[in-house]
Design a protein around this motif. Sequence first.
Motif, PDB file in Angstrom:
ATOM      1  N   SER A  13      63.503  39.166  28.698  1.00  0.00           N
ATOM      2  CA  SER A  13      64.538  40.093  28.575  1.00  0.00           C
ATOM      3  C   SER A  13      65.220  40.557  30.059  1.00  0.00           C
ATOM      4  O   SER A  13      66.350  40.496  30.158  1.00  0.00           O
ATOM      5  CB  SER A  13      64.752  41.249  27.747  1.00  0.00           C
ATOM      6  OG  SER A  13      64.071  41.182  26.537  1.00  0.00           O
ATOM      7  N   ILE A  14      64.285  40.574  30.774  1.00  0.00           N
ATOM      8  CA  ILE A  14      64.493  40.940  32.378  1.00  0.00           C
ATOM      9  C   ILE A  14      63.546  40.439  33.270  1.00  0.00           C
ATOM     10  O   ILE A  14      62.650  39.840  32.954  1.00  0.00           O
ATOM     11  CB  ILE A  14      64.315  42.568  32.530  1.00  0.00           C
ATOM     12  CG1 ILE A  14      63.021  42.939  31.958  1.00  0.00           C
ATOM     13  CG2 ILE A  14      65.529  43.361  31.765  1.00  0.00           C
ATOM     14  CD1 ILE A  14      62.613  44.395  32.537  1.00  0.00           C
ATOM     15  N   PRO A  15      64.033  39.990  34.485  1.00  0.00           N
ATOM     16  CA  PRO A  15      63.403  39.396  35.435  1.00  0.00           C
ATOM     17  C   PRO A  15      62.074  40.405  36.060  1.00  0.00           C
ATOM     18  O   PRO A  15      62.248  41.584  35.793  1.00  0.00           O
ATOM     19  CB  PRO A  15      64.430  39.159  36.825  1.00  0.00           C
ATOM     20  CG  PRO A  15      65.524  40.241  36.315  1.00  0.00           C
ATOM     21  CD  PRO A  15      65.560  40.355  35.125  1.00  0.00           C
ATOM     22  N   GLY A  16      61.069  39.747  36.268  1.00  0.00           N
ATOM     23  CA  GLY A  16      60.024  40.653  36.859  1.00  0.00           C
ATOM     24  C   GLY A  16      58.797  39.590  37.336  1.00  0.00           C
ATOM     25  O   GLY A  16      58.887  38.264  37.388  1.00  0.00           O
ATOM     26  N   ALA A  17      57.859  40.061  37.589  1.00  0.00           N
ATOM     27  CA  ALA A  17      56.662  39.177  38.023  1.00  0.00           C
ATOM     28  C   ALA A  17      55.221  39.992  37.715  1.00  0.00           C
ATOM     29  O   ALA A  17      55.212  41.090  37.711  1.00  0.00           O
ATOM     30  CB  ALA A  17      56.843  38.862  39.692  1.00  0.00           C
ATOM     31  N   PHE A  18      54.439  38.993  37.501  1.00  0.00           N
ATOM     32  CA  PHE A  18      53.029  39.498  37.011  1.00  0.00           C
ATOM     33  C   PHE A  18      51.973  38.782  38.168  1.00  0.00           C
ATOM     34  O   PHE A  18      52.094  37.741  38.246  1.00  0.00           O
ATOM     35  CB  PHE A  18      52.825  38.951  35.668  1.00  0.00           C
ATOM     36  CG  PHE A  18      51.564  39.518  34.956  1.00  0.00           C
ATOM     37  CD1 PHE A  18      51.629  40.892  34.500  1.00  0.00           C
ATOM     38  CD2 PHE A  18      50.377  38.865  34.646  1.00  0.00           C
ATOM     39  CE1 PHE A  18      50.617  41.626  34.032  1.00  0.00           C
ATOM     40  CE2 PHE A  18      49.415  39.269  33.761  1.00  0.00           C
ATOM     41  CZ  PHE A  18      49.520  40.694  33.649  1.00  0.00           C
ATOM     42  N   ALA A  19      51.096  39.757  38.628  1.00  0.00           N
ATOM     43  CA  ALA A  19      50.114  39.210  39.500  1.00  0.00           C
ATOM     44  C   ALA A  19      48.794  39.385  39.155  1.00  0.00           C
ATOM     45  O   ALA A  19      48.497  40.239  38.466  1.00  0.00           O
ATOM     46  CB  ALA A  19      50.440  40.140  41.046  1.00  0.00           C
ATOM     47  N   ARG A  20      47.804  38.687  39.999  1.00  0.00           N
ATOM     48  CA  ARG A  20      46.490  38.663  39.626  1.00  0.00           C
ATOM     49  C   ARG A  20      46.050  39.427  40.779  1.00  0.00           C
ATOM     50  O   ARG A  20      45.859  38.981  41.782  1.00  0.00           O
ATOM     51  CB  ARG A  20      45.947  37.359  39.672  1.00  0.00           C
ATOM     52  CG  ARG A  20      46.453  36.601  38.654  1.00  0.00           C
ATOM     53  CD  ARG A  20      45.564  35.151  38.335  1.00  0.00           C
ATOM     54  NE  ARG A  20      46.514  34.424  37.734  1.00  0.00           N
ATOM     55  CZ  ARG A  20      46.651  34.245  36.280  1.00  0.00           C
ATOM     56  NH1 ARG A  20      46.343  35.275  35.546  1.00  0.00           N
ATOM     57  NH2 ARG A  20      47.198  33.168  35.595  1.00  0.00           N
ATOM     58  N   LEU A  21      45.218  40.574  40.609  1.00  0.00           N
ATOM     59  CA  LEU A  21      44.487  41.609  41.572  1.00  0.00           C
ATOM     60  C   LEU A  21      43.241  41.120  41.660  1.00  0.00           C
ATOM     61  O   LEU A  21      42.353  41.290  40.612  1.00  0.00           O
ATOM     62  CB  LEU A  21      44.556  42.860  41.139  1.00  0.00           C
ATOM     63  CG  LEU A  21      44.130  44.029  41.792  1.00  0.00           C
ATOM     64  CD1 LEU A  21      44.817  44.170  43.142  1.00  0.00           C
ATOM     65  CD2 LEU A  21      44.023  45.458  41.153  1.00  0.00           C
ATOM     66  N   GLY A  22      42.745  40.802  42.901  1.00  0.00           N
ATOM     67  CA  GLY A  22      41.447  40.543  42.919  1.00  0.00           C
ATOM     68  C   GLY A  22      40.530  41.677  42.637  1.00  0.00           C
ATOM     69  O   GLY A  22      40.722  42.587  43.147  1.00  0.00           O
ATOM     70  N   THR A  23      39.223  41.362  42.003  1.00  0.00           N
ATOM     71  CA  THR A  23      38.483  42.335  41.646  1.00  0.00           C
ATOM     72  C   THR A  23      36.857  41.954  41.964  1.00  0.00           C
ATOM     73  O   THR A  23      35.931  42.778  41.761  1.00  0.00           O
ATOM     74  CB  THR A  23      38.317  42.793  40.293  1.00  0.00           C
ATOM     75  OG1 THR A  23      38.178  41.675  39.465  1.00  0.00           O
ATOM     76  CG2 THR A  23      39.828  43.508  39.787  1.00  0.00           C
ATOM     77  N   ARG A  24      36.858  40.904  42.557  1.00  0.00           N
ATOM     78  CA  ARG A  24      35.220  40.270  42.863  1.00  0.00           C
ATOM     79  C   ARG A  24      34.946  40.871  44.124  1.00  0.00           C
ATOM     80  O   ARG A  24      35.492  40.826  45.129  1.00  0.00           O
ATOM     81  CB  ARG A  24      35.364  38.983  42.908  1.00  0.00           C
ATOM     82  CG  ARG A  24      33.689  38.137  43.248  1.00  0.00           C
ATOM     83  CD  ARG A  24      33.817  36.793  43.033  1.00  0.00           C
ATOM     84  NE  ARG A  24      35.079  36.013  43.805  1.00  0.00           N
ATOM     85  CZ  ARG A  24      35.295  34.981  43.914  1.00  0.00           C
ATOM     86  NH1 ARG A  24      34.933  34.192  43.018  1.00  0.00           N
ATOM     87  NH2 ARG A  24      36.349  34.337  44.490  1.00  0.00           N
ATOM     88  N   SER A  25      33.672  41.077  44.244  1.00  0.00           N
ATOM     89  CA  SER A  25      32.903  41.617  45.528  1.00  0.00           C
ATOM     90  C   SER A  25      32.544  40.349  46.283  1.00  0.00           C
ATOM     91  O   SER A  25      31.686  39.621  45.918  1.00  0.00           O
ATOM     92  CB  SER A  25      31.733  42.335  45.398  1.00  0.00           C
ATOM     93  OG  SER A  25      31.994  43.669  44.683  1.00  0.00           O
ATOM     94  N   PRO A  26      33.134  40.468  47.595  1.00  0.00           N
ATOM     95  CA  PRO A  26      32.663  39.087  48.355  1.00  0.00           C
ATOM     96  C   PRO A  26      31.401  39.214  48.564  1.00  0.00           C
ATOM     97  O   PRO A  26      30.839  38.387  48.724  1.00  0.00           O
ATOM     98  CB  PRO A  26      33.686  39.257  49.543  1.00  0.00           C
ATOM     99  CG  PRO A  26      34.531  40.281  49.136  1.00  0.00           C
ATOM    100  CD  PRO A  26      34.551  41.057  48.184  1.00  0.00           C
TER     101      PRO A  26
END
Length: 411
Positions: A346-359
């Motif tokens: 219905s509307i523009p947007g964006a979905f991101a992937r947030l890093g959660t791994r401990s380097p």
Amino acid sequence: MQGRELRGELDAFLAETEQDLVAFRRDLHMHPELAFAEYRTTQRIAERLVAAGLTPTVLPRGTGIICDVGSGDGPTIALRADIDALPLQDEKDAPYRSTVPGSCHACGHDVHTTILLGTSLFLAQQAAAGLLPGRVRLIFQPAEELPGGALEVMAHGGISGVDRIFGLHCDPRVDVGQLGLKSGPITSACDKVVIRVSGPGGHTARPHLTADLVFALAKVLTELPAALSRRIDPRSSLSLVWGRVEAGTAANAIPDDGVAEGTVRCLDEEAWHAAPDLIKALLESVAGAYGIEATMDYTRGVPPVVNDEDCVQMLGEAAERALGAGAVVSTSQSLGGEDFAWYLESIPGAFARLGTRSPETGVTYDIHQGTFDIDERAIAMGVRVMATTALTALFESTRVPAADEITSALA
Ligand SMILES: [Zn+2]
Ligand SMILES: [Zn+2]
């Protein structure tokens, strides 16, 4: 507001609230609630929003919240978090492991909820100081895993009047401090298929006098995915994978019914539309060869999340401002399904992937596993990204073009 100024304000805000947010996440993690039963979670969020001077609206079923920050005539930017847990046993050995048997925040929605809460508290401060050039709609969505919560939010006006929407998801394959972005499709369609087979049943000594139902079901389980891979364009990456199968009660009795359940995932919309009829035809031909009856229930799930290019750019700029240069990494389209897709229809947007791994450890705790956990520094990172994204999108949507831009547009 200048990037450095905003970053300084976020530093000060997080120095004060980061530990509190981590504690909030751990509390949610210890008390996971399944789709459309997130009453306690909803209550906890509402209490905190009210304490920050906001006016949350709980959705009619009693789970999930919509809440606006700021007012005025500016644009409206929505930020969405999902709040539900999974019907899985928590297998972690952590002091904050789930206290509810068979229920676990194994998809990180406790993290998304906490990040959006932290962002809400920061934006409430900004609004109180008169620094919000528009409105931010906070969406604490129930039932992402069912899925269907997004449709519930939309049915109650959740995105009406919203110009752009942003969301993020924990990604255990990305290091903490990084944000994975991609324009276009980023997740896949995901449907559910249930197949029931039936026959007369009989003694395993005489399969030729009855219909060998278990054998035929095994053929269905292996032949359907194999045949599909030869009937649908491989570029659509359509995959049928079984998750549950059941038939029979004794070693020497051919049962009279059986069931198999699985998911159909697909990167491509055309193949997604063709899938149900094709699977049904293949099922009938395989089952028919062994003299058993077969029926199929096909439940449409979610379409792919298709990210808007401009919104991805805003998220990318915001993440670089919030986390520093080099924080944005590219990511690929996954075969996971995500009901954020409904908003983007219905509307523009964006979905991101947030890093959660401990380097430091390099261990990847996969989502939808009982061992899933995150590097909790990701919470503050998420708040930085979401708050900066909302402000970037608001300012860019209200920005008055500079004189030379107008001149060149007229030229
Ligand atoms: Zn999930
Ligand atoms: Zn999820």
